[in-house]
Design a protein around this motif. Sequence first.
Motif, PDB file in Angstrom:
ATOM      1  N   ARG A  27       8.793   5.424  -4.246  1.00 28.30           N
ATOM      2  CA  ARG A  27      10.237   5.585  -4.420  1.00 28.30           C
ATOM      3  C   ARG A  27      10.723   6.945  -3.925  1.00 28.30           C
ATOM      4  O   ARG A  27      11.918   7.147  -3.718  1.00 28.30           O
ATOM      5  N   ILE A  28       9.802   7.883  -3.748  1.00 28.33           N
ATOM      6  CA  ILE A  28      10.157   9.207  -3.246  1.00 28.33           C
ATOM      7  C   ILE A  28       9.963   9.300  -1.740  1.00 28.33           C
ATOM      8  O   ILE A  28      10.765   9.895  -1.023  1.00 28.33           O
ATOM      9  N   ILE A  29       8.880   8.695  -1.234  1.00 27.19           N
ATOM     10  CA  ILE A  29       8.557   8.793   0.191  1.00 27.19           C
ATOM     11  C   ILE A  29       9.489   7.932   1.036  1.00 27.19           C
ATOM     12  O   ILE A  29       9.900   8.327   2.132  1.00 27.19           O
ATOM     13  N   THR A  30       9.836   6.748   0.531  1.00 24.85           N
ATOM     14  CA  THR A  30      10.664   5.821   1.300  1.00 24.85           C
ATOM     15  C   THR A  30      11.985   6.436   1.760  1.00 24.85           C
ATOM     16  O   THR A  30      12.406   6.197   2.904  1.00 24.85           O
ATOM     17  N   PRO A  31      12.695   7.234   0.933  1.00 23.73           N
ATOM     18  CA  PRO A  31      13.938   7.855   1.415  1.00 23.73           C
ATOM     19  C   PRO A  31      13.761   8.727   2.657  1.00 23.73           C
ATOM     20  O   PRO A  31      14.726   8.944   3.396  1.00 23.73           O
ATOM     21  N   ALA A  32      12.538   9.239   2.899  1.00 17.13           N
ATOM     22  CA  ALA A  32      12.308  10.034   4.108  1.00 17.13           C
ATOM     23  C   ALA A  32      12.546   9.184   5.356  1.00 17.13           C
ATOM     24  O   ALA A  32      13.063   9.665   6.372  1.00 17.13           O
ATOM     25  N   PHE A  33      12.173   7.917   5.296  1.00 19.69           N
ATOM     26  CA  PHE A  33      12.404   7.000   6.412  1.00 19.69           C
ATOM     27  C   PHE A  33      13.894   6.629   6.511  1.00 19.69           C
ATOM     28  O   PHE A  33      14.477   6.628   7.593  1.00 19.69           O
ATOM     29  N   TYR A  34      14.478   6.308   5.341  1.00 23.00           N
ATOM     30  CA  TYR A  34      15.884   5.888   5.331  1.00 23.00           C
ATOM     31  C   TYR A  34      16.798   7.001   5.825  1.00 23.00           C
ATOM     32  O   TYR A  34      17.820   6.739   6.468  1.00 23.00           O
ATOM     33  N   SER A  35      16.437   8.245   5.504  1.00 21.57           N
ATOM     34  CA  SER A  35      17.283   9.376   5.897  1.00 21.57           C
ATOM     35  C   SER A  35      17.346   9.534   7.413  1.00 21.57           C
ATOM     36  O   SER A  35      18.273  10.133   7.942  1.00 21.57           O
ATOM     37  N   GLN A  36      16.324   9.006   8.118  1.00 14.51           N
ATOM     38  CA  GLN A  36      16.321   9.032   9.578  1.00 14.51           C
ATOM     39  C   GLN A  36      16.712   7.671  10.153  1.00 14.51           C
ATOM     40  O   GLN A  36      16.395   7.356  11.307  1.00 14.51           O
ATOM     41  N   SER A  37      17.367   6.867   9.304  1.00 13.69           N
ATOM     42  CA  SER A  37      17.840   5.528   9.691  1.00 13.69           C
ATOM     43  C   SER A  37      16.700   4.639  10.181  1.00 13.69           C
ATOM     44  O   SER A  37      16.878   3.789  11.058  1.00 13.69           O
ATOM     45  N   ASN A  38      15.516   4.842   9.600  1.00 10.14           N
ATOM     46  CA  ASN A  38      14.356   4.026   9.962  1.00 10.14           C
ATOM     47  C   ASN A  38      14.034   3.120   8.775  1.00 10.14           C
ATOM     48  O   ASN A  38      13.395   3.541   7.807  1.00 10.14           O
ATOM     49  N   THR A  39      14.496   1.883   8.849  1.00 13.00           N
ATOM     50  CA  THR A  39      14.222   0.934   7.764  1.00 13.00           C
ATOM     51  C   THR A  39      13.076  -0.017   8.106  1.00 13.00           C
ATOM     52  O   THR A  39      12.550  -0.692   7.228  1.00 13.00           O
ATOM     53  N   LYS A  40      12.701  -0.042   9.392  1.00 15.93           N
ATOM     54  CA  LYS A  40      11.692  -1.019   9.818  1.00 15.93           C
ATOM     55  C   LYS A  40      10.297  -0.688   9.298  1.00 15.93           C
ATOM     56  O   LYS A  40       9.565  -1.576   8.846  1.00 15.93           O
ATOM     57  N   LEU A  41       9.915   0.589   9.356  1.00 13.37           N
ATOM     58  CA  LEU A  41       8.561   0.956   8.947  1.00 13.37           C
ATOM     59  C   LEU A  41       8.318   0.782   7.446  1.00 13.37           C
ATOM     60  O   LEU A  41       7.312   0.187   7.053  1.00 13.37           O
ATOM     61  N   PRO A  42       9.210   1.285   6.569  1.00 12.10           N
ATOM     62  CA  PRO A  42       8.990   1.007   5.144  1.00 12.10           C
ATOM     63  C   PRO A  42       9.088  -0.480   4.826  1.00 12.10           C
ATOM     64  O   PRO A  42       8.435  -0.964   3.901  1.00 12.10           O
ATOM     65  N   THR A  43       9.904  -1.202   5.606  1.00 17.47           N
ATOM     66  CA  THR A  43       9.988  -2.645   5.416  1.00 17.47           C
ATOM     67  C   THR A  43       8.658  -3.307   5.752  1.00 17.47           C
ATOM     68  O   THR A  43       8.173  -4.169   5.016  1.00 17.47           O
ATOM     69  N   LEU A  44       8.056  -2.890   6.861  1.00 17.70           N
ATOM     70  CA  LEU A  44       6.750  -3.431   7.255  1.00 17.70           C
ATOM     71  C   LEU A  44       5.688  -3.111   6.206  1.00 17.70           C
ATOM     72  O   LEU A  44       4.883  -3.976   5.843  1.00 17.70           O
ATOM     73  N   ALA A  45       5.704  -1.868   5.720  1.00 16.52           N
ATOM     74  CA  ALA A  45       4.757  -1.482   4.667  1.00 16.52           C
ATOM     75  C   ALA A  45       4.965  -2.331   3.423  1.00 16.52           C
ATOM     76  O   ALA A  45       4.001  -2.771   2.777  1.00 16.52           O
ATOM     77  N   GLY A  46       6.236  -2.573   3.098  1.00 13.68           N
ATOM     78  CA  GLY A  46       6.544  -3.396   1.931  1.00 13.68           C
ATOM     79  C   GLY A  46       6.076  -4.824   2.089  1.00 13.68           C
ATOM     80  O   GLY A  46       5.537  -5.422   1.152  1.00 13.68           O
ATOM     81  N   ILE A  47       6.272  -5.375   3.283  1.00 13.73           N
ATOM     82  CA  ILE A  47       5.858  -6.761   3.524  1.00 13.73           C
ATOM     83  C   ILE A  47       4.346  -6.904   3.385  1.00 13.73           C
ATOM     84  O   ILE A  47       3.848  -7.820   2.716  1.00 13.73           O
ATOM     85  N   ILE A  48       3.604  -5.978   3.994  1.00 18.49           N
ATOM     86  CA  ILE A  48       2.137  -6.046   3.938  1.00 18.49           C
ATOM     87  C   ILE A  48       1.638  -5.929   2.499  1.00 18.49           C
ATOM     88  O   ILE A  48       0.809  -6.712   2.036  1.00 18.49           O
ATOM     89  N   SER A  49       2.166  -4.934   1.778  1.00 24.06           N
ATOM     90  CA  SER A  49       1.706  -4.726   0.403  1.00 24.06           C
ATOM     91  C   SER A  49       2.103  -5.874  -0.512  1.00 24.06           C
ATOM     92  O   SER A  49       1.358  -6.248  -1.422  1.00 24.06           O
ATOM     93  N   MET A  50       3.272  -6.458  -0.256  1.00 28.54           N
ATOM     94  CA  MET A  50       3.704  -7.565  -1.096  1.00 28.54           C
ATOM     95  C   MET A  50       2.888  -8.833  -0.842  1.00 28.54           C
ATOM     96  O   MET A  50       2.616  -9.601  -1.759  1.00 28.54           O
ATOM     97  N   ILE A  51       2.489  -9.039   0.410  1.00 26.05           N
ATOM     98  CA  ILE A  51       1.615 -10.172   0.699  1.00 26.05           C
ATOM     99  C   ILE A  51       0.280  -9.991  -0.016  1.00 26.05           C
ATOM    100  O   ILE A  51      -0.271 -10.932  -0.606  1.00 26.05           O
ATOM    101  N   VAL A  52      -0.222  -8.753   0.031  1.00 19.37           N
ATOM    102  CA  VAL A  52      -1.459  -8.432  -0.697  1.00 19.37           C
ATOM    103  C   VAL A  52      -1.279  -8.704  -2.186  1.00 19.37           C
ATOM    104  O   VAL A  52      -2.157  -9.288  -2.842  1.00 19.37           O
ATOM    105  N   ASN A  53      -0.126  -8.298  -2.713  1.00 22.60           N
ATOM    106  CA  ASN A  53       0.150  -8.495  -4.136  1.00 22.60           C
ATOM    107  C   ASN A  53       0.163  -9.976  -4.507  1.00 22.60           C
ATOM    108  O   ASN A  53      -0.431 -10.389  -5.506  1.00 22.60           O
TER     109      ASN A  53
END
Length: 563
Positions: free
Chosen positions: A408-434
């Motif tokens: 929840r702290i690291i993700t804003p670093a991506f959003y602040s640079q208007s990069n939503t794709k990379l945290p989204t990809l990380a989220g998708i992979i981890s959620m599939i694992v979950n």
Amino acid sequence: MSDKKKSLVKSGLILSIMTFASRIMGLIREMTKAAFLGTSAYADAFGIAFMIPNLFRRLFAENSISVAFIPTFKGYLEEKNKAQNEEEKERLRSETQNFISSTLTLVTFLTAIVTVLGILLANFIVPFFFKGDSDALLLKEASFLTRIMFPYLFVISIAAFFQGILNGEKIFAPSGFTPVIFNALVIASTYLLTPLLVKIQSSQAAIRFFASSADLSYEALAARAMSAGVLIGGIFQALFQLPFVLKTKWKPCLTSLKKAFTNPGTKKVIALIVPTIVGMAAYQLNDAVSTAVAGKIATGTVASLQYSLRLQELILGIFAVSIGTVILPDLSGLAKNKNWEAFNQMLSGAVKIIILITVPVTFYSLLWGKEIISLIYKSRIFDDNSVLQTLEVFRFHIAGLLFIAANRIITPAFYSQSNTKLPTLAGIISMIVNMVLAILLSFFMEGKGIALALSISSAINTLLLFIFMKKLEAMEYKKIALTLLVYTIKIALFSIIACLPLYFLKPLLMNAFDGHNRFYSYGFPVIISAAIFGITGILLLFIFRDKTALAMTGSVKRKFLKK
């Protein structure tokens, strides 16, 4: 320490204090739920019914507003502040107001559609989360509770939009306080409406909203009362923030759908949201699958998982969410101005604060989990079996506390640079694992497996975010990762040392206060042990001159000296 890091610590402390009351009230809400519903079938029914609109709430409210609206709104404000003359300022202000109106129109339009569909399709959605041989009355009640709470999605999305405006203007206190109102109204509704519903049912009053052709159990009526409180609380969350929004001079009004979809700002928001929706859809699907798996295991599994998560979210809400909320606008401003040194320092400092908080809490909770759960939840129908059922999953949930908070702290670093794709990809992979792990581990570990799956997938998400940092501009990801790893090991060692005296003192403390009500028998041992643990940990931090702890202490001192 830089001014930006000092500002982060100060803002985080202020918002944490403001948020603390709301998290305590949230815990009291869960205590109320435990007292009235325990780990009964209707506790599961309420949990499932509340989860369904919450899936969409996270999609429309928390996610879209935070990752898309706030950075875009912040960009409008930055441009307005840089304007050289009044005419230009007025033009930019008008553009910003049009953007606000267009975004609100989109939010209300989309959530209204989903709300209506959710109410109409409740009977078809709910059975997916229960065992095939579940009682027909239970399924009917779960559908009824879902219909009561689905409009919560609409009002809480508006509340989140108001929060986005306030946070963009760096006004955090009102939004941090609204959950106090929400939780207070849910608690009050449960205590006031439950006996009223019992009275109505016993008198055979013809009020179909509250009564039923079949006699409902006390737990079922309590679930109805609590559901009504959820909707009432959501409405007041939006209403409470409205005056503060109006004070900013921005007007939350609607416009035509054509203007809403063609506004340049909303187009940018939509562009940011689309990849995020994919990731969030995966996250929500994951949550739905986990709940469905839990609902098919045994009565009380859904409820015990939710009670456990509430304890975990108490810490996340006070610190991780507060710091994450504060850091996003500041990181966005630093990224826009390309001040990368301050950007890296702010992010590293924020994660260090999270490590300093979550690692000791994890070790203490593993040692004193049973006593904490008994102190908080054990009452009325929440008995020893409920305590043990919740403790089993809590131990696996708390193991992932650091990773969930860090994400929840690291993700804003991506959003602040208007990069939503990379945290989204990380989220998708981890959620599939979950999802995969939740299904597989539930066969062997039941509810414990679902909790362990969440912790493992959260750790994977954290790892992926650090790997993806190399794609961000001027990100010193290797240096940050190494520094944070060393710091985590250091705080873990301190925590183990602080736990050693408690391991030997625990039997003595429990025997000394045994035989009384839960607040006495469990409260005093928990308070005393926490004090010993805290004092030991603080001494270690100051003996070894921990910079993060010293910075936090200095910020608190300066704040009180100013008063």
